[in-house]
Design a protein around this motif. Structure first.
Motif, PDB file in Angstrom:
ATOM      1  N   ASP A 144       0.994  -1.302   0.049  1.00  8.46           N
ATOM      2  CA  ASP A 144       0.016   0.068   0.024  1.00  8.46           C
ATOM      3  C   ASP A 144       1.084   1.241   0.014  1.00  8.46           C
ATOM      4  O   ASP A 144       0.711   2.231  -0.547  1.00  8.46           O
ATOM      5  N   GLY A 145       2.176   1.182   0.658  1.00 12.47           N
ATOM      6  CA  GLY A 145       2.886   2.410   0.638  1.00 12.47           C
ATOM      7  C   GLY A 145       3.482   2.455  -0.652  1.00 12.47           C
ATOM      8  O   GLY A 145       3.623   3.988  -0.943  1.00 12.47           O
ATOM      9  N   LEU A 146       3.839   1.340  -1.443  1.00 15.56           N
ATOM     10  CA  LEU A 146       4.196   1.702  -2.915  1.00 15.56           C
ATOM     11  C   LEU A 146       3.172   2.378  -3.927  1.00 15.56           C
ATOM     12  O   LEU A 146       3.583   3.428  -4.387  1.00 15.56           O
ATOM     13  N   ARG A 147       2.024   2.005  -3.546  1.00 17.52           N
ATOM     14  CA  ARG A 147       0.985   2.717  -4.341  1.00 17.52           C
ATOM     15  C   ARG A 147       0.467   4.005  -3.877  1.00 17.52           C
ATOM     16  O   ARG A 147       0.389   4.904  -4.708  1.00 17.52           O
ATOM     17  N   LYS A 148       0.611   4.332  -2.500  1.00 19.45           N
ATOM     18  CA  LYS A 148       0.100   5.442  -1.965  1.00 19.45           C
ATOM     19  C   LYS A 148       1.315   6.523  -2.334  1.00 19.45           C
ATOM     20  O   LYS A 148       1.026   7.769  -3.019  1.00 19.45           O
ATOM     21  N   TRP A 149       2.794   6.374  -2.604  1.00 20.75           N
ATOM     22  CA  TRP A 149       3.628   7.245  -2.972  1.00 20.75           C
ATOM     23  C   TRP A 149       3.992   7.103  -4.360  1.00 20.75           C
ATOM     24  O   TRP A 149       5.265   7.531  -4.729  1.00 20.75           O
ATOM     25  N   ARG A 150       3.405   6.525  -5.205  1.00 18.94           N
ATOM     26  CA  ARG A 150       3.681   6.415  -6.538  1.00 18.94           C
ATOM     27  C   ARG A 150       5.000   5.827  -6.870  1.00 18.94           C
ATOM     28  O   ARG A 150       5.671   6.323  -7.631  1.00 18.94           O
ATOM     29  N   PHE A 151       5.297   4.649  -6.378  1.00 21.60           N
ATOM     30  CA  PHE A 151       6.646   4.136  -6.757  1.00 21.60           C
ATOM     31  C   PHE A 151       6.835   3.858  -8.091  1.00 21.60           C
ATOM     32  O   PHE A 151       7.938   3.907  -8.421  1.00 21.60           O
ATOM     33  N   ASN A 152       5.691   3.099  -8.715  1.00 18.28           N
ATOM     34  CA  ASN A 152       5.829   2.948 -10.148  1.00 18.28           C
ATOM     35  C   ASN A 152       6.072   4.147 -10.961  1.00 18.28           C
ATOM     36  O   ASN A 152       6.937   4.119 -11.959  1.00 18.28           O
ATOM     37  N   THR A 153       5.382   5.212 -10.779  1.00 20.40           N
ATOM     38  CA  THR A 153       5.851   6.442 -11.235  1.00 20.40           C
ATOM     39  C   THR A 153       7.079   7.010 -11.171  1.00 20.40           C
ATOM     40  O   THR A 153       7.729   7.381 -12.110  1.00 20.40           O
ATOM     41  N   LEU A 154       7.634   6.778 -10.001  1.00 26.10           N
ATOM     42  CA  LEU A 154       8.977   7.082  -9.617  1.00 26.10           C
ATOM     43  C   LEU A 154       9.974   6.235 -10.529  1.00 26.10           C
ATOM     44  O   LEU A 154      10.976   6.840 -11.150  1.00 26.10           O
TER      45      LEU A 154
END
Length: 501
Positions: A144-154
């Motif tokens: 959920d942290g990966l999704r919340k902080w836009r890990f994929n976008t980064l």
């Protein structure tokens, strides 16, 4: 007796393990344990693919950044000799600036790629202590942290920075060659323009057609700014209009059925804005004085399984778990409802009749219990979705069928899916009664005629009359809430409340 060699001992150990693995395992009756076992299998598969995909991308970015920065540095050193404190040509300064920016973006991409490696290691690091449920919750918290902080976008920024650096390098080189020789500058500029034009064409193809294989890091950003072209927007509008007209009716086969599950024709679930309209004075009325309860800790994990899993067994386990959880009142559950809708349709022999129209010819063999669990989860999550101020036409619609020999619990599910509170209750199924009490208030909104609502209330009171002594305090509070929903309007937020006691 001759002593066995170590190699033979190893073979025997492997054979013993294989035999133990083939032995039938005892059925686990703990619902949470079954869910977390299935969750661990799905999470391991997802995380393995996740790690492999991003690790390969980061390795490729690091290799390209190392090679490109070496080439860029060579040209920076070459042009640096022509820069003097005074009387330096402006075009040389521009070319050198572009090369420096190109080198800086490349080194920044390399630094972020190294950080990305560390972030992936942190995500994959497992806790050494704790139960399977504790580890599963920790893993879901990280996801959920990966999704919340836009890990994929980064992560998509790494190749974008490298592509930007390459463009700046080619532009700076073209500018510098303009001072050296015009023909060389035209050749390099022509290749640069051709490459930029090709990149733009690939980008346009991915925006126009999501099926295009030529994806680029800029595709998600451009797709958000320009979600569709004019002609695609017109096409979608016409498609929605056609679906809105044709999707309101479904052909059904009239078959005999038990008297308690008779239903009038209609599409499932038929929820209209008029049926969910509440008087203004109800907005300030609060049935529960306490604060809204905290969502169950298993909600993110169950939601993730329903949204991502393609295994029918895992979806069924998550659906069975979803009915018992306290869901937040502001959660958008369209993907989960869509997955449950498709899974329910998969339990029946369906005949497609048109756009989003199906005729259910019968339940498939061995699918009755699975359809029951999926239908209960669908109804429970629909209560949550009802609390959103959203377009009710977006709620997934399914069709139902009534026929002789239907399991009573599945018949109750289909009744609630039909948005009718006329359910049959048995003392042998207390969990089914508890579920029905939770979802009946949504069905009560279908009745606009007061006489029909009073008849439904009479039937409801008759069905639950013998069950009242067996109800726990929470279920009895649900019972009173259902009676109130027949007599007056209820708040959407109150329906999501699980433990009303």
């Amino acid at each position: 007796m001759p002593r066995l060699t170590p190699q033979v001992d190893k073979w025997l150990l492997r054979l013993r393990r294989a035999v133990d693995a083939l032995k039938p395992k005892a059925a686990n009756t703990d619902q949470k344990t079954v869910f977390w076992d299935a969750y661990k299998s799905l999470a391991d598969e997802h995380d393995k693919e996740f790690q492999q995909r991003y690790s390969m991308d980061l390795d490729t970015s690091l290799i390209f950044a190392g090679l490109f920065s070496a080439v860029d540095s060579a040209f920076v050193i070459q042009i640096q000799q022509e820069i003097q404190p005074h009387n330096t040509l402006p075009i040389i300064v521009v070319a050198q600036s572009l090369l420096y920016i190109s080198l800086g973006s490349t080194l920044l991409a390399a630094l972020l790629a190294v950080f990305g490696k560390q972030w992936l290691m942190y995500y994959s690091a497992a806790e050494e202590r704790g139960t399977m449920e504790t580890r599963g919750l920790e893993r879901q918290r990280k996801l959920d942290g990966l999704r919340k902080w836009r890990f994929n976008t980064l992560m998509q920024m790494f190749p974008f920075l490298l592509q930007l650096g390459l463009l700046l390098f080619a532009t700076g080189l073209s500018v510098y060659l303009w001072t050296v020789h015009l023909s060389l500058a035209i050749i390099v500029l022509s290749f640069t323009s051709f490459a930029v034009g090709s990149y733009v064409c690939l980008l346009i193809s991915t925006v126009i057609s999501p099926e295009s294989p030529f994806q680029t890091p800029l595709t998600p950003f451009v797709a958000r700014l320009l979600p569709t072209t004019l002609w695609m927007g017109l096409k979608d509008s016409l498609s929605r209009a056609a679906t809105h007209r044709s999707g309101r009716f479904v052909q059904r086969t009239p078959l005999a059925c038990p008297p308690w599950i008779q239903a009038s024709p209609g599409i499932l679930p038929d929820i209209s804005p008029e049926a969910t309209w509440l008087p203004r004075e109800l907005d300030s009325f609060k049935m529960f004085t306490a604060e809204f309860p905290q969502p169950s800790p298993e909600v993110p994990a169950v939601s993730w399984v329903l949204e991502t899993s393609t295994d029918p067994y895992m979806v069924t386990i998550a659906a069975e778990m979803a009915v018992t959880l306290q869901w937040p009142s502001t959660m958008d559950l369209r993907p989960q409802l869509t997955r449950l809708r498709d899974s329910i349709l998969g339990c029946f022999d369906c005949t497609p009749l048109g756009n989003s129209i199906f005729r259910l010819n019968g339940i498939r063999d061995g699918m009755s219990r699975r359809a029951t669990h999926l239908g209960r989860a669908y109804c429970a999550l629909r209560c949550v979705h009802q609390s959103l101020e959203a377009d009710h036409d977006l709620i997934p619609k399914i069709s139902s069928l009534r026929f002789v020999g239907l399991d009573p619990e599945l018949a109750n599910v289909l009744q609630i899916l039909e948005v009718k509170p006329d359910v049959y209750v048995s003392s042998d199924a207390p969990l089914a009664a508890k579920w029905a009490l939770h979802v009946i208030p949504v069905a009560c909104r279908r009745y606009e005629d007061s006489e029909a609502k009073l008849r439904a209330l009479e039937y409801f009171l008759h069905q639950f009359d013998g069950e009242i002594p067996n109800l726990d305090p929470s279920s009895f509070a649900d019972y009173l809430f259902c009676v109130n929903s027949f007599l007056s309007a209820t708040r959407d937020r109150d329906m999501v409340w699980m433990d009303k006691g």
